[in-house]
Design a protein around this motif. Structure first.
Motif, PDB file in Angstrom:
ATOM      1  N   ALA A  97      28.123 -39.661 -81.972  1.00  0.00           N
ATOM      2  CA  ALA A  97      27.726 -39.420 -83.466  1.00  0.00           C
ATOM      3  C   ALA A  97      28.503 -38.124 -83.894  1.00  0.00           C
ATOM      4  CB  ALA A  97      26.049 -39.178 -83.393  1.00  0.00           C
ATOM      5  N   ALA A  98      28.446 -37.856 -85.073  1.00  0.00           N
ATOM      6  CA  ALA A  98      29.091 -36.655 -85.836  1.00  0.00           C
ATOM      7  C   ALA A  98      28.073 -36.488 -86.735  1.00  0.00           C
ATOM      8  CB  ALA A  98      30.271 -36.980 -86.646  1.00  0.00           C
ATOM      9  N   GLY A  99      28.050 -34.830 -87.055  1.00  0.00           N
ATOM     10  CA  GLY A  99      26.985 -34.107 -87.846  1.00  0.00           C
ATOM     11  C   GLY A  99      27.406 -32.934 -88.285  1.00  0.00           C
ATOM     12  N   HIS A 100      26.533 -32.085 -88.589  1.00  0.00           N
ATOM     13  CA  HIS A 100      26.671 -30.662 -89.150  1.00  0.00           C
ATOM     14  C   HIS A 100      26.684 -29.727 -88.416  1.00  0.00           C
ATOM     15  CE1 HIS A 100      27.284 -31.748 -93.371  1.00  0.00           C
ATOM     16  NE2 HIS A 100      26.144 -32.554 -93.232  1.00  0.00           N
ATOM     17  N   SER A 101      25.776 -29.911 -87.096  1.00  0.00           N
ATOM     18  CA  SER A 101      25.646 -29.029 -86.280  1.00  0.00           C
ATOM     19  C   SER A 101      25.011 -29.708 -84.923  1.00  0.00           C
ATOM     20  CB  SER A 101      24.930 -27.866 -86.532  1.00  0.00           C
ATOM     21  OG  SER A 101      23.254 -28.432 -86.729  1.00  0.00           O
ATOM     22  N   PRO A 102      25.029 -29.055 -83.641  1.00  0.00           N
ATOM     23  CA  PRO A 102      24.512 -29.527 -82.542  1.00  0.00           C
ATOM     24  C   PRO A 102      23.124 -29.466 -82.574  1.00  0.00           C
ATOM     25  CG  PRO A 102      26.296 -27.843 -81.938  1.00  0.00           C
ATOM     26  CD  PRO A 102      26.204 -27.852 -83.350  1.00  0.00           C
ATOM     27  N   ASP A 103      22.440 -28.535 -83.283  1.00  0.00           N
ATOM     28  CA  ASP A 103      20.922 -28.870 -83.356  1.00  0.00           C
ATOM     29  C   ASP A 103      20.280 -29.667 -84.321  1.00  0.00           C
ATOM     30  OD1 ASP A 103      20.692 -25.023 -83.418  1.00  0.00           O
ATOM     31  OD2 ASP A 103      20.400 -26.397 -81.820  1.00  0.00           O
ATOM     32  N   LEU A 104      21.236 -30.078 -85.311  1.00  0.00           N
ATOM     33  CA  LEU A 104      20.747 -31.349 -86.075  1.00  0.00           C
ATOM     34  C   LEU A 104      21.070 -32.407 -85.347  1.00  0.00           C
ATOM     35  CD1 LEU A 104      22.181 -30.176 -89.580  1.00  0.00           C
ATOM     36  CD2 LEU A 104      19.652 -30.408 -89.127  1.00  0.00           C
ATOM     37  N   LEU A 105      22.187 -32.498 -84.801  1.00  0.00           N
ATOM     38  CA  LEU A 105      22.481 -33.850 -83.791  1.00  0.00           C
ATOM     39  C   LEU A 105      21.477 -34.053 -82.682  1.00  0.00           C
ATOM     40  CD1 LEU A 105      26.316 -33.284 -83.381  1.00  0.00           C
ATOM     41  CD2 LEU A 105      25.157 -35.366 -84.712  1.00  0.00           C
ATOM     42  N   ARG A 106      20.872 -33.080 -82.289  1.00  0.00           N
ATOM     43  CA  ARG A 106      19.756 -33.155 -81.205  1.00  0.00           C
ATOM     44  C   ARG A 106      18.856 -33.742 -81.589  1.00  0.00           C
ATOM     45  NH1 ARG A 106      18.938 -28.824 -76.305  1.00  0.00           N
ATOM     46  NH2 ARG A 106      17.838 -30.228 -75.077  1.00  0.00           N
ATOM     47  N   SER A 107      18.583 -33.355 -82.710  1.00  0.00           N
ATOM     48  CA  SER A 107      17.238 -34.063 -83.520  1.00  0.00           C
ATOM     49  C   SER A 107      17.505 -35.486 -84.043  1.00  0.00           C
ATOM     50  CB  SER A 107      16.635 -33.098 -84.941  1.00  0.00           C
ATOM     51  OG  SER A 107      17.541 -32.951 -85.606  1.00  0.00           O
ATOM     52  N   GLY A 108      18.563 -35.827 -83.955  1.00  0.00           N
ATOM     53  CA  GLY A 108      19.006 -37.312 -84.277  1.00  0.00           C
ATOM     54  C   GLY A 108      19.506 -37.477 -85.869  1.00  0.00           C
ATOM     55  N   ARG A 109      19.789 -36.290 -86.329  1.00  0.00           N
ATOM     56  CA  ARG A 109      20.225 -36.141 -87.585  1.00  0.00           C
ATOM     57  C   ARG A 109      21.555 -36.408 -87.670  1.00  0.00           C
ATOM     58  NH1 ARG A 109      16.351 -31.696 -90.509  1.00  0.00           N
ATOM     59  NH2 ARG A 109      16.390 -31.130 -88.202  1.00  0.00           N
ATOM     60  N   ALA A 110      22.365 -37.240 -87.600  1.00  0.00           N
ATOM     61  CA  ALA A 110      23.819 -37.356 -87.613  1.00  0.00           C
ATOM     62  C   ALA A 110      23.971 -38.187 -88.936  1.00  0.00           C
ATOM     63  CB  ALA A 110      24.173 -38.547 -86.324  1.00  0.00           C
ATOM     64  N   ASN A 111      25.491 -37.837 -89.117  1.00  0.00           N
ATOM     65  CA  ASN A 111      26.079 -38.540 -90.396  1.00  0.00           C
ATOM     66  C   ASN A 111      26.538 -39.741 -90.315  1.00  0.00           C
ATOM     67  OD1 ASN A 111      25.196 -36.273 -92.053  1.00  0.00           O
ATOM     68  ND2 ASN A 111      27.118 -35.136 -91.474  1.00  0.00           N
ATOM     69  N   ILE A 112      27.245 -39.920 -89.036  1.00  0.00           N
ATOM     70  CA  ILE A 112      28.175 -41.062 -88.700  1.00  0.00           C
ATOM     71  C   ILE A 112      27.508 -41.369 -87.238  1.00  0.00           C
ATOM     72  CG2 ILE A 112      30.394 -42.245 -88.532  1.00  0.00           C
ATOM     73  CD1 ILE A 112      31.358 -39.452 -90.331  1.00  0.00           C
ATOM     74  N   TRP A 113      27.640 -42.674 -86.866  1.00  0.00           N
ATOM     75  CA  TRP A 113      27.440 -43.111 -85.534  1.00  0.00           C
ATOM     76  C   TRP A 113      28.553 -44.169 -85.319  1.00  0.00           C
ATOM     77  CZ3 TRP A 113      23.413 -41.520 -82.535  1.00  0.00           C
ATOM     78  CH2 TRP A 113      22.127 -40.932 -83.285  1.00  0.00           C
ATOM     79  N   GLY A 114      28.985 -44.214 -84.025  1.00  0.00           N
ATOM     80  CA  GLY A 114      29.814 -45.120 -83.083  1.00  0.00           C
ATOM     81  C   GLY A 114      29.072 -46.364 -83.041  1.00  0.00           C
ATOM     82  N   GLN A 115      29.707 -47.370 -82.552  1.00  0.00           N
ATOM     83  CA  GLN A 115      29.250 -48.814 -82.010  1.00  0.00           C
ATOM     84  C   GLN A 115      28.564 -48.951 -80.752  1.00  0.00           C
ATOM     85  OE1 GLN A 115      28.725 -51.465 -84.358  1.00  0.00           O
ATOM     86  NE2 GLN A 115      29.163 -49.741 -85.805  1.00  0.00           N
ATOM     87  N   GLY A 116      28.876 -47.694 -79.966  1.00  0.00           N
ATOM     88  CA  GLY A 116      28.412 -47.821 -78.375  1.00  0.00           C
ATOM     89  C   GLY A 116      29.387 -48.398 -77.634  1.00  0.00           C
ATOM     90  N   THR A 117      29.092 -47.975 -76.251  1.00  0.00           N
ATOM     91  CA  THR A 117      29.881 -48.415 -75.158  1.00  0.00           C
ATOM     92  C   THR A 117      28.853 -48.295 -74.113  1.00  0.00           C
ATOM     93  OG1 THR A 117      31.981 -48.261 -73.929  1.00  0.00           O
ATOM     94  CG2 THR A 117      30.799 -46.132 -74.265  1.00  0.00           C
ATOM     95  N   GLN A 118      29.084 -49.606 -73.412  1.00  0.00           N
ATOM     96  CA  GLN A 118      27.951 -50.095 -72.220  1.00  0.00           C
ATOM     97  C   GLN A 118      28.388 -49.060 -70.931  1.00  0.00           C
ATOM     98  OE1 GLN A 118      24.903 -52.164 -72.345  1.00  0.00           O
ATOM     99  NE2 GLN A 118      24.733 -51.103 -70.395  1.00  0.00           N
ATOM    100  N   VAL A 119      27.363 -48.557 -70.235  1.00  0.00           N
ATOM    101  CA  VAL A 119      27.605 -48.013 -68.782  1.00  0.00           C
ATOM    102  C   VAL A 119      26.683 -48.736 -68.193  1.00  0.00           C
ATOM    103  CG1 VAL A 119      27.351 -46.057 -67.622  1.00  0.00           C
ATOM    104  CG2 VAL A 119      28.498 -46.009 -69.636  1.00  0.00           C
ATOM    105  N   THR A 120      26.898 -49.219 -67.139  1.00  0.00           N
ATOM    106  CA  THR A 120      26.160 -49.835 -66.026  1.00  0.00           C
ATOM    107  C   THR A 120      26.335 -49.239 -64.719  1.00  0.00           C
ATOM    108  OG1 THR A 120      26.520 -52.185 -67.260  1.00  0.00           O
ATOM    109  CG2 THR A 120      25.430 -52.159 -65.041  1.00  0.00           C
ATOM    110  N   VAL A 121      25.206 -48.854 -64.029  1.00  0.00           N
ATOM    111  CA  VAL A 121      25.310 -48.276 -62.725  1.00  0.00           C
ATOM    112  C   VAL A 121      24.439 -49.285 -61.751  1.00  0.00           C
ATOM    113  CG1 VAL A 121      24.789 -46.343 -61.380  1.00  0.00           C
ATOM    114  CG2 VAL A 121      25.353 -46.020 -63.949  1.00  0.00           C
ATOM    115  N   SER A 122      25.480 -49.536 -60.765  1.00  0.00           N
ATOM    116  CA  SER A 122      24.796 -50.311 -59.657  1.00  0.00           C
ATOM    117  C   SER A 122      24.174 -49.656 -58.599  1.00  0.00           C
ATOM    118  CB  SER A 122      25.815 -51.345 -59.257  1.00  0.00           C
ATOM    119  OG  SER A 122      26.739 -50.653 -58.566  1.00  0.00           O
ATOM    120  N   SER A 123      23.026 -49.976 -57.930  1.00  0.00           N
ATOM    121  CA  SER A 123      22.498 -49.088 -56.765  1.00  0.00           C
ATOM    122  C   SER A 123      23.092 -49.623 -55.396  1.00  0.00           C
ATOM    123  CB  SER A 123      20.912 -49.229 -56.984  1.00  0.00           C
ATOM    124  OG  SER A 123      20.516 -50.634 -56.956  1.00  0.00           O
TER     125      SER A 123
END
Length: 123
Positions: A97-123
């Motif tokens: 995600a992209a935004g105005h500051s790390p603090d705002l991003l930490r609170s979830g206030r992003a201007n733009i989001w990507g589509q995501g990439t899956q991470v799978t961890v096997s035990s």
């Protein structure tokens, strides 16, 4: 229009490593801060880490400190999340995600989001 495109996800054994990338493209290539979030089934979307692009100052969620590292390559308009010592609980879709500051991003206030990439961890 700015777009964020994540890559680098996949299947890895517990204890292994992955490096996620998020490429920024579009008319406005400079963003003030960027971050990674993860979203596992049954959970809320959780903050993982953020970086301020001007000085690479970083911020992490406590549980990932020492295992995950966020970095920015402004010349390549790309941020990374180096993931080491992966655990099954790290499995999730990771979003940048992209935004105005790390603090705002930490609170979830992003201007733009990507589509995501899956991470799978096997035990």
């Amino acid at each position: 229009q700015v777009q964020l495109v994540e890559s680098g996800g996949g299947l890895v054994q517990a204890g292994g490593s992955l490096r996620l990338s998020c490429a920024v493209s579009g008319r406005f290539l400079i963003t003030a801060a960027m971050a990674w979030f993860c979203w596992a089934p049954g959970n809320e979307r959780d903050f993982v880490a953020a970086v301020r692009c001007s000085d690479s100052d970083t911020m992490y969620e406590d549980s990932v400190k020492g295992r995950l590292t966020i970095s920015a390559d402004n010349a390549k308009n790309t941020i990374y999340l180096q993931m080491t010592s992966l655990k099954p609980k790290d499995a999730a879709v990771y979003y940048c995600a992209a935004g105005h500051s790390p603090d705002l991003l930490r609170s979830g206030r992003a201007n733009i989001w990507g589509q995501g990439t899956q991470v799978t961890v096997s035990s």
